[in-house]
Write a protein that holds these residues in place. Structure first.
Motif, PDB file in Angstrom:
ATOM      1  N   MET A  16       1.371  -2.034  -6.992  1.00 38.66           N
ATOM      2  CA  MET A  16       0.845  -2.976  -6.005  1.00 38.66           C
ATOM      3  C   MET A  16       1.443  -4.348  -6.270  1.00 38.66           C
ATOM      4  SD  MET A  16      -3.127  -3.801  -5.040  1.00 38.66           S
ATOM      5  CE  MET A  16      -3.542  -4.589  -6.592  1.00 38.66           C
ATOM      6  N   GLN A  17       2.088  -4.943  -5.252  1.00 37.06           N
ATOM      7  CA  GLN A  17       2.751  -6.232  -5.417  1.00 37.06           C
ATOM      8  C   GLN A  17       1.718  -7.350  -5.282  1.00 37.06           C
ATOM      9  OE1 GLN A  17       5.548  -5.955  -6.499  1.00 37.06           O
ATOM     10  NE2 GLN A  17       7.007  -4.816  -5.287  1.00 37.06           N
ATOM     11  N   ALA A  29      -2.609  -3.992   2.485  1.00 36.29           N
ATOM     12  CA  ALA A  29      -4.027  -4.311   2.273  1.00 36.29           C
ATOM     13  C   ALA A  29      -4.390  -4.525   0.812  1.00 36.29           C
ATOM     14  CB  ALA A  29      -4.900  -3.204   2.869  1.00 36.29           C
ATOM     15  N   GLY A  30      -3.488  -4.225  -0.104  1.00 36.39           N
ATOM     16  CA  GLY A  30      -3.720  -4.537  -1.510  1.00 36.39           C
ATOM     17  C   GLY A  30      -4.937  -3.846  -2.091  1.00 36.39           C
ATOM     18  N   SER A  31      -5.806  -4.613  -2.722  1.00 36.73           N
ATOM     19  CA  SER A  31      -6.969  -4.038  -3.401  1.00 36.73           C
ATOM     20  C   SER A  31      -7.970  -3.404  -2.441  1.00 36.73           C
ATOM     21  CB  SER A  31      -7.676  -5.118  -4.223  1.00 36.73           C
ATOM     22  OG  SER A  31      -8.277  -6.087  -3.366  1.00 36.73           O
ATOM     23  N   ALA A  50      -2.725   0.705  -4.933  1.00 38.65           N
ATOM     24  CA  ALA A  50      -3.495  -0.049  -3.944  1.00 38.65           C
ATOM     25  C   ALA A  50      -4.354   0.881  -3.104  1.00 38.65           C
ATOM     26  CB  ALA A  50      -2.553  -0.851  -3.053  1.00 38.65           C
ATOM     27  N   ARG A  51      -3.795   2.000  -2.647  1.00 39.57           N
ATOM     28  CA  ARG A  51      -4.569   2.911  -1.808  1.00 39.57           C
ATOM     29  C   ARG A  51      -5.748   3.501  -2.572  1.00 39.57           C
ATOM     30  NH1 ARG A  51       0.604   4.502  -0.524  1.00 39.57           N
ATOM     31  NH2 ARG A  51       0.328   6.592  -1.434  1.00 39.57           N
ATOM     32  N   VAL A  54      -2.848  -6.442  14.582  1.00 41.84           N
ATOM     33  CA  VAL A  54      -2.251  -6.151  13.283  1.00 41.84           C
ATOM     34  C   VAL A  54      -2.501  -7.369  12.406  1.00 41.84           C
ATOM     35  CG1 VAL A  54      -0.110  -5.728  12.019  1.00 41.84           C
ATOM     36  CG2 VAL A  54      -0.481  -4.639  14.246  1.00 41.84           C
ATOM     37  N   VAL A  55      -3.009  -7.135  11.199  1.00 41.59           N
ATOM     38  CA  VAL A  55      -3.322  -8.216  10.264  1.00 41.59           C
ATOM     39  C   VAL A  55      -2.512  -8.006   8.988  1.00 41.59           C
ATOM     40  CG1 VAL A  55      -5.131  -9.260   8.841  1.00 41.59           C
ATOM     41  CG2 VAL A  55      -5.644  -8.552  11.187  1.00 41.59           C
ATOM     42  N   CYS A  56      -1.879  -9.063   8.507  1.00 43.19           N
ATOM     43  CA  CYS A  56      -1.068  -8.978   7.297  1.00 43.19           C
ATOM     44  C   CYS A  56      -1.313 -10.228   6.452  1.00 43.19           C
ATOM     45  CB  CYS A  56       0.405  -8.838   7.653  1.00 43.19           C
ATOM     46  SG  CYS A  56       1.489  -8.618   6.221  1.00 43.19           S
TER      47      CYS A  56
END
Length: 210
Positions: free
Chosen positions: A1-2, A46-48, A73-74, A111-113
């Protein structure tokens, strides 16, 4: 995870980031004002998963689908979702903005980033714009959050230091020019409609599918 943030594991297996705790409220305030009351939302990188749970909990009319290319992350997203048990929060998808073969079909309203563009190669931004251009319904919203360079705004010392630390970790990373991001969006049929200043020298950029 970045991520450039310190993270801790919770007893449930979800990862916790202090940065998420700080920025969730301000981001949610902007999203609440601009997202539709109902519809499908795809979250990229979505990361964490903490944002996904918070936003799906607060915006109950939206069907929220988080995604991330990282198995770590998933797993964290799934752990948070298992604890929250929200009916409008979907299982995380393995989407990689550098691999169109992983992108889903269908239409979404938004879409959210959050905090991806500076912690990824520039090609990932192009991928994000292509995906949004393909999946967003007419009038649909692309919401971006993070730090950016702006020609007309002096770069904050903290952002300059952050940019150097990013490039030190990976030369392909770094703060992107807002106008370059807007141009990449325009090439995919997305128009920049709103720039909102956020805490800690971050921005929310809103694009609409024309």
């Amino acid at each position: 995870m970045q991520t450039m943030d310190p993270i801790d594991a919770t007893p449930s297996g979800g990862l916790r980031s202090p940065a998420v705790a700080r920025n969730t409220g301000p981001i949610l305030e902007v999203l609440r004002a601009h997202l539709p009351a109902r519809g499908a939302v795809l979250e990229i990188a979505a990361g964490s998963g903490e944002h996904a749970v918070a936003f799906a909990s607060a915006l109950t009319g939206l069907d929220w689908t988080p995604s991330d290319p990282s198995p770590e992350a998933r797993a964290s997203i799934a752990a948070w979702a298992e604890t929250a048990r929200l009916p409008n929060l979907q299982a995380p998808l393995a989407l990689d903005m550098l691999d169109p073969a992983t992108w889903p079909e269908g239409t979404v309203q938004a879409v959210v980033c959050i905090n991806m563009i500076h912690i990824s190669p520039w090609a990932a931004t192009g991928g994000l714009m292509a995906l949004a251009g393909r999946m967003l319904a007419p009038g649909g919203l692309l919401a971006l959050y993070g730090p950016y360079r702006e020609a007309e705004v002096p770069l904050a010392p903290s952002n300059a230091a952050f940019d150097e630390s990013l490039k030190g970790r990976n030369p392909a990373w770094g703060l992107r020019d807002r106008d370059a991001v807007a141009a990449a969006a325009k090439a995919e049929g997305l128009a920049l409609t709103l720039r909102t200043s956020m805490p800690a020298n971050n921005l929310m950029l809103m694009f609409r599918r024309v």
